[in-house]
Design a protein around this motif. Sequence first.
Motif: not given
Length: 219
Positions: A14-19
Motif C-alpha cells: 500500500c505504501g509503495r503505491g501511495v509514495m
Amino acid sequence: MMQPLFGVYGASGCGRGVMPLARMQLQKLGISADSLVFIDDNPEAVNVNGHPILSYRSFLERKATERYAVLAIANSKVREQLASRCANDGVRPWTIAASNVVTMDDVNLGAGAILSPFVTLTSNIHIGQHFHANLYSYVEHDCVIGDYVTFAPGVKCNGNVVIEDHAYIGAGAVIRQGRPGRPLVIGCGAVIGMGAVVTRDVPPGVTVAGNPAKPLVRG
C-alpha cells in the motif's frame, strides 16, 4: 535550514503505491523529495524506490519544523492505533490525492485520506478520517462514510448510502443506491467481499459476499 518532514507510514504494498502520489503532491508545492520518507516500525531495508525508510522513533528524532504522516496501512484497526500515536506525538495527518481525482460539490473529506488515481467523489458527501479509496473507486451523491473505511479498487458506492466506521469494501463491489431518508446502511466493521452486489443493509461486523450479497456461513 530546517524543513517540514513528510512520511508515508508503511513501506509495503500500500505504501509503495501511495509514495509516488505523495512525491508528486509535494513537487507541485515546491517541496523537495528529500523531505519525504517511508515510516516503518520494523524496516527490512534502508531504502525503497529511492526513499529512505525510518523507524517511527527515527522519524520523530529527525530535525524538522513540522511532521506529517499519511497512514498507508490497510488494516483499519491498526490505522486507528497509529493515528492516535501520531496525534499524541504532534505528527499531523496528511491527505494524499492523485492529480486526476474528481471532487464535485459539497464534499467534506476528513483528515488523512488516501485517494488513488481515477477516484471520483460526486456531491453532498461526508467522509470521515483516514479514508482509503483505491483505484477507480467512486462515491455517489448523498453518502455518509465513517472513519477508517477502506475501499479496495473499483468499488461502486451509489447514492444515499451510509457506511459506518471500519467497514471494508472489497474490490469491484457494487453498493445499491438507497433512498432519501432511507439510506442503505453498511454497519461498523462489516466486510463486503470482492465483487459482491449489496442490495440491502449489512449489520455491523458481518461479512457478506455474492450477487446478491449474503452473509457468509462458516462451516
